[in-house]
Design an enzyme around this catalytic site. Structure first.
Site, mmCIF file in Angstrom:
data_model
loop_
_atom_site.group_PDB
_atom_site.id
_atom_site.type_symbol
_atom_site.label_atom_id
_atom_site.label_comp_id
_atom_site.label_asym_id
_atom_site.label_seq_id
_atom_site.Cartn_x
_atom_site.Cartn_y
_atom_site.Cartn_z
ATOM 1 N N LYS A 18 13.519 -15.722 -9.676
ATOM 2 C CA LYS A 18 13.372 -14.684 -10.703
ATOM 3 C C LYS A 18 12.397 -15.145 -11.779
ATOM 4 O O LYS A 18 11.494 -14.419 -12.180
ATOM 5 C CB LYS A 18 14.735 -14.420 -11.328
ATOM 6 C CG LYS A 18 15.404 -13.141 -11.381
ATOM 7 C CD LYS A 18 15.281 -12.036 -10.423
ATOM 8 C CE LYS A 18 14.416 -12.123 -9.242
ATOM 9 N NZ LYS A 18 14.864 -11.586 -7.990
ATOM 10 N N GLU B 197 8.613 -15.573 -10.420
ATOM 11 C CA GLU B 197 7.861 -14.400 -9.985
ATOM 12 C C GLU B 197 7.429 -13.497 -11.138
ATOM 13 O O GLU B 197 6.411 -12.817 -11.023
ATOM 14 C CB GLU B 197 8.606 -13.605 -8.913
ATOM 15 C CG GLU B 197 9.821 -12.827 -9.398
ATOM 16 C CD GLU B 197 10.467 -11.993 -8.290
ATOM 17 O OE1 GLU B 197 9.759 -11.424 -7.464
ATOM 18 O OE2 GLU B 197 11.709 -11.920 -8.288
ATOM 19 N N HIS C 20 16.761 -37.541 -4.925
ATOM 20 C CA HIS C 20 16.008 -37.931 -3.726
ATOM 21 C C HIS C 20 14.525 -37.616 -3.877
ATOM 22 O O HIS C 20 13.813 -37.518 -2.875
ATOM 23 C CB HIS C 20 16.606 -37.249 -2.490
ATOM 24 C CG HIS C 20 18.015 -37.679 -2.229
ATOM 25 N ND1 HIS C 20 18.336 -38.955 -1.823
ATOM 26 C CD2 HIS C 20 19.198 -37.023 -2.393
ATOM 27 C CE1 HIS C 20 19.656 -39.057 -1.701
ATOM 28 N NE2 HIS C 20 20.191 -37.904 -2.051
ATOM 29 N N ARG D 193 5.382 -0.524 -6.184
ATOM 30 C CA ARG D 193 5.358 -1.257 -4.917
ATOM 31 C C ARG D 193 4.356 -2.408 -4.949
ATOM 32 O O ARG D 193 4.371 -3.261 -4.073
ATOM 33 C CB ARG D 193 4.990 -0.305 -3.780
ATOM 34 C CG ARG D 193 6.010 0.792 -3.569
ATOM 35 C CD ARG D 193 5.456 1.874 -2.707
ATOM 36 N NE ARG D 193 5.331 1.449 -1.336
ATOM 37 C CZ ARG D 193 6.200 1.745 -0.376
ATOM 38 N NH1 ARG D 193 7.247 2.482 -0.663
ATOM 39 N NH2 ARG D 193 6.026 1.343 0.838
ATOM 40 N N ASN E 15 -2.262 2.618 5.629
ATOM 41 C CA ASN E 15 -1.369 1.496 5.327
ATOM 42 C C ASN E 15 -1.110 0.767 6.628
ATOM 43 O O ASN E 15 -0.976 1.414 7.670
ATOM 44 C CB ASN E 15 0.000 1.980 4.849
ATOM 45 C CG ASN E 15 -0.040 2.534 3.456
ATOM 46 O OD1 ASN E 15 -1.051 2.454 2.778
ATOM 47 N ND2 ASN E 15 1.066 3.129 3.040
ATOM 48 N N GLY E 16 -0.959 -0.536 6.564
ATOM 49 C CA GLY E 16 -0.634 -1.300 7.763
ATOM 50 C C GLY E 16 -1.760 -2.242 8.130
ATOM 51 O O GLY E 16 -2.676 -2.484 7.341
ATOM 52 N N LYS F 96 6.477 -4.663 -4.084
ATOM 53 C CA LYS F 96 7.915 -4.406 -3.972
ATOM 54 C C LYS F 96 8.350 -4.398 -2.518
ATOM 55 O O LYS F 96 9.394 -4.905 -2.163
ATOM 56 C CB LYS F 96 8.231 -3.060 -4.629
ATOM 57 C CG LYS F 96 9.698 -2.691 -4.612
ATOM 58 C CD LYS F 96 10.501 -3.643 -5.466
ATOM 59 C CE LYS F 96 11.976 -3.356 -5.466
ATOM 60 N NZ LYS F 96 12.733 -4.519 -5.979
ATOM 61 N N GLU G 293 18.011 -18.348 -6.540
ATOM 62 C CA GLU G 293 17.660 -17.002 -6.999
ATOM 63 C C GLU G 293 17.174 -17.033 -8.454
ATOM 64 O O GLU G 293 16.216 -16.345 -8.819
ATOM 65 C CB GLU G 293 18.871 -16.066 -6.829
ATOM 66 C CG GLU G 293 18.679 -14.643 -7.337
ATOM 67 C CD GLU G 293 17.491 -13.903 -6.723
ATOM 68 O OE1 GLU G 293 16.906 -14.389 -5.745
ATOM 69 O OE2 GLU G 293 17.137 -12.850 -7.266
ATOM 70 N N CYS H 121 0.824 -1.206 0.000
ATOM 71 C CA CYS H 121 0.000 0.000 0.000
ATOM 72 C C CYS H 121 0.862 1.261 0.000
ATOM 73 O O CYS H 121 1.956 1.276 0.556
ATOM 74 C CB CYS H 121 -0.886 0.023 1.225
ATOM 75 S SG CYS H 121 -1.895 -1.440 1.390
ATOM 76 N N TRP I 166 -2.977 -2.907 -1.465
ATOM 77 C CA TRP I 166 -2.614 -4.300 -1.708
ATOM 78 C C TRP I 166 -3.404 -5.086 -0.679
ATOM 79 O O TRP I 166 -3.177 -4.968 0.521
ATOM 80 C CB TRP I 166 -1.111 -4.477 -1.524
ATOM 81 C CG TRP I 166 -0.568 -5.796 -1.957
ATOM 82 C CD1 TRP I 166 -0.205 -6.156 -3.228
ATOM 83 C CD2 TRP I 166 -0.303 -6.938 -1.136
ATOM 84 N NE1 TRP I 166 0.260 -7.448 -3.238
ATOM 85 C CE2 TRP I 166 0.209 -7.953 -1.971
ATOM 86 C CE3 TRP I 166 -0.455 -7.204 0.221
ATOM 87 C CZ2 TRP I 166 0.578 -9.199 -1.490
ATOM 88 C CZ3 TRP I 166 -0.093 -8.451 0.698
ATOM 89 C CH2 TRP I 166 0.421 -9.433 -0.152
HETATM 90 O O1 M6R Z 1 13.033 -5.406 0.561
HETATM 91 P P1 M6R Z 1 13.494 -6.782 0.916
HETATM 92 O O2 M6R Z 1 14.820 -7.110 0.365
HETATM 93 O O3 M6R Z 1 13.449 -7.043 2.405
HETATM 94 O O4 M6R Z 1 12.446 -7.746 0.250
HETATM 95 C C1 M6R Z 1 12.478 -9.117 0.465
HETATM 96 C C2 M6R Z 1 11.695 -9.840 -0.605
HETATM 97 O O5 M6R Z 1 10.344 -9.455 -0.546
HETATM 98 C C3 M6R Z 1 12.231 -9.564 -2.002
HETATM 99 O O6 M6R Z 1 13.587 -9.856 -2.097
HETATM 100 C C4 M6R Z 1 11.452 -10.373 -3.052
HETATM 101 O O7 M6R Z 1 11.707 -11.720 -2.876
HETATM 102 C C5 M6R Z 1 11.825 -9.907 -4.452
HETATM 103 N N1 M6R Z 1 10.681 -9.395 -5.121
HETATM 104 C C6 M6R Z 1 12.321 -10.976 -5.332
HETATM 105 O O8 M6R Z 1 12.670 -10.474 -6.573
#
Ligand code: M6R
Length: 600
Positions: free
Chosen positions: A481, A484, A500, A27, A99-100, A595, A477, A2, A73
């Site tokens: 990527k 997502e 396994h 975000r 927000n929150g 984000k 990672e 948000c 959000w």
């Molecule tokens: O802002 P942060 O690094 O704490 O965020 C953690 C995760 O939400 C963030 O790395 C998320 O996994 C990414 N969108 C991945 O690309």
């Protein structure tokens, strides 16, 4: 997640609010709304979907110089227009964005608002209805605002309009980011300076438990008990080009491209005049004082933390554990005598990590945050901060922050090693420079990566990423990527683990990306490639100059093996980017994601 904006001044509030919300789009959100106020009352516009949809329904002829806006959000209640903010009380006099998460909203609803017909499923509506109840019971708006805030448990950043005080925005903050921006004959409110950088670079930081009465001419900060607080503004150090896409089609591509420059910037930032690695003395003392490091992070930052563990242990000999922040509370390890908690977070706002920070602070343990955002919540609340210097990362998929995190963790570990009178056995500054050049080589190979993405992923529903040792961390990672942003189901595996269980999923044509940059384990991972190949998998080996073999599809330039993740991740980022692009996905704003994940 948000976002909040607010404006009070002499210009068209609608446009400033909408532009502010556009800056917060990165975000992640699923609905949005604005409310603008003038002598005739408050006009409310809300829509599901993008800011562009909201723009379409905003009545151009509404003239107003005061307003608030929000991107939502969904947490409490599905994403729809009713649940979108702003929310109003039953009389429509008060209009509020939040927000929150209000943890005791159900209790407040039952105990305080039993006779009020609520229209939304949100926790936010409780706040505005309570304020109205107290005002209609005889309090001033400011008193009712403070009284309500004192009753809330949880996190909030709030901006509110009162139809009867059209020259004021009521603002409050607790555990959710919120800033007040200052201008000539106007003031603004924003959950992120970036949103209002269009009109000002002067911001006042708000602290938890504070509320603010914002008018066109004045900003009055007070505690919930009425004590006035004075605080100097600061200048937001944002470069406008950092937050624009420029000629790039997507922020993600721009941010992938920026990685060589970010690595060079980090080398500069953490070098003193004598060309030696350097961080401030207090931070170094905190690291050196620890007998064990506990890295706390989520998502991509967690993956960077896994590489960081190797650095702290191999360079400095400090035992290091890496924990997923949302899980830490359930598996709190037996702590060593002198623990140091290292929080890794691009945004510095991740609620899962923050709750760990709150807990370990209660226990009296020292903390260090490695973040990209100076002044972020984790940075402010931990004892020490080390910055990533990566520049704003806008795309939801983290790319340059990951490589920056690894480089900075490497530097911290090398400094810790030096302080212990050890040597890491190579010149880190020089090798980081070589890695930056290698990263440049890789970002320049976009066309080739696009071709590979097409060859391997065009028709795939799933994909596997495998590696061993440091390469295993990068495989996690790479899989994150891809999934997502392209929604292709992707899993990262330790090569040896495949047999396994997971190898059962390999069938004719299954794409397997195998990282083979570590000489010691390269034969084993190549063995795994043979195993999956025998079951029909189509493998793409990513190796490094010097240890490559015929048939390897991607060979990264030679770098120090400990720094290989800085380079080997780049082809995986690019392949994911092109897979998402070819599938018509919203690369920078993947569905359901935000984000900055500010709810637990
Ligand atoms: O802002 P942060 O690094 O704490 O965020 C953690 C995760 O939400 C963030 O790395 C998320 O996994 C990414 N969108 C991945 O690309």
């Amino acid at each position: 997640m948000c976002g909040i904006v607010g404006y009070i001044g002499l210009n068209d509030a609608k446009e400033i609010l909408l532009r502010g919300l556009e800056k917060l789009e990165y975000r992640g959100y699923d609905s949005a709304g604005i409310a603008v106020s003038n002598a005739g009352g408050v006009s409310l516009f809300k829509s599901k979907g993008r800011i562009a949809d909201l723009r379409d329904i905003v009545d151009e002829s509404t003239e107003a110089q005061t307003g608030i806006g929000h991107t939502r959000w969904a947490t409490h209640g599905v994403p729809n227009v009713t649940n979108a903010h702003p929310h109003q009380d039953a009389s429509n006099r008060f209009t509020l964005v939040h927000n929150g998460v209000i943890e005791n909203y159900d209790k407040l609803r039952r105990e305080e608002l039993a006779d009020v017909q609520l229209v939304s499923d949100t926790d936010t509506e409780i706040i505005v209805q309570l304020i109205a109840k107290f005002v209609f019971g005889g309090l001033t708006t400011e008193e009712a605002f403070a009284k309500t805030l004192r009753m809330l448990h949880g996190s909030y950043a709030i901006a509110m309009l009162d139809e009867e005080e059209p020259d004021t925005i009521f603002v409050a903050k607790n555990k959710s980011p919120l800033l007040v921006g200052l201008g000539e004959e106007f003031n603004v409110v924003a959950s992120d300076a970036m949103a209002m950088f269009q009109v000002t670079d002067q911001f006042v930081e708000l602290h938890d438990g504070e509320m603010v009465i914002v008018t066109r001419e004045n900003v009055r900060i007070r505690t919930l008990n009425g004590e006035t607080i004075s605080r100097e503004p600061y200048k937001a150090e944002l470069d406008a080009t950092d937050i624009e896409k420029g000629t790039y089609p997507h922020y993600m591509l721009k941010e992938i491209d920026e990685q060589p420059a970010v690595l060079r910037k980090i080398i500069q930032a953490y070098q003193n005049e004598d060309g030696e690695l350097h961080v401030d003395r207090e931070t170094l003392d905190a690291i050196n004082g620890a007998d064990r490091i506990y890295i706390i992070a989520a998502g991509t930052s967690y993956h960077a933390g896994l590489v960081g563990k190797e650095y702290f242990e191999k360079f400095a000999g400090v035992p290091t554990e890496v924990h997923i922040s949302s899980e830490f509370g359930y598996h709190m390890p037996l702590l060593s005598d002198k623990p140091l908690f290292v929080f890794i977070s691009q945004s510095g706002e991740t609620a899962d990590s923050r709750q760990v920070l709150v807990r370990i602070k209660e226990l009296g343990h020292p903390s260090l945050t490695v973040t990209n955002v100076a002044g972020s919540t984790l940075s402010r609340e931990s004892d020490h901060t080390v910055l990533l210097h990566a520049g704003p990362e806008i795309a939801v998929a983290s790319t340059k922050a990951y490589t920056a995190q690894i480089a900075v963790l490497g530097i911290l570990a090398a400094l810790a090693s030096e302080a212990k009178g050890k040597t890491i056995g190579f010149d880190l500054i020089q090798e980081l420079g070589i890695a930056a050049n290698a990263a440049q080589t890789m970002v320049d190979r976009k066309e080739e990566m696009e071709g590979l993405s097409f060859d391997f992923l065009e028709l795939s529903r799933n994909a596997f990423f495998i590696g061993r040792g440091l390469d295993y961390h990068v495989s996690l990672e790479g899989a994150l990527k891809l999934k997502e942003i392209s929604y292709i189901q992707a899993e990262g595996f330790a090569g040896g683990e495949l047999k396994h269980g997971t190898i059962a999923l390999i069938e004719e044509g299954t794409p397997v990306f195998a990282l083979a940059t570590q000489e010691a384990v390269s034969p084993n991972i190549r063995g795994n490639v043979k195993e999956v190949g025998a079951r029909g998998a189509k493998s793409c080996i990513i190796s490094m100059e010097g240890i490559q073999e015929e048939g390897d599809r991607i060979v990264i330039p030679a770098v120090h093996p400990m720094l290989a993740p800085l380079v080997s991740v780049i082809p995986l980022q690019l392949i994911s980017y092109y897979a998402a692009l070819h599938r018509g996905c919203d690369v920078d704003k993947p569905r359901n994601l935000a984000k900055s994940v500010t709810v637990e």
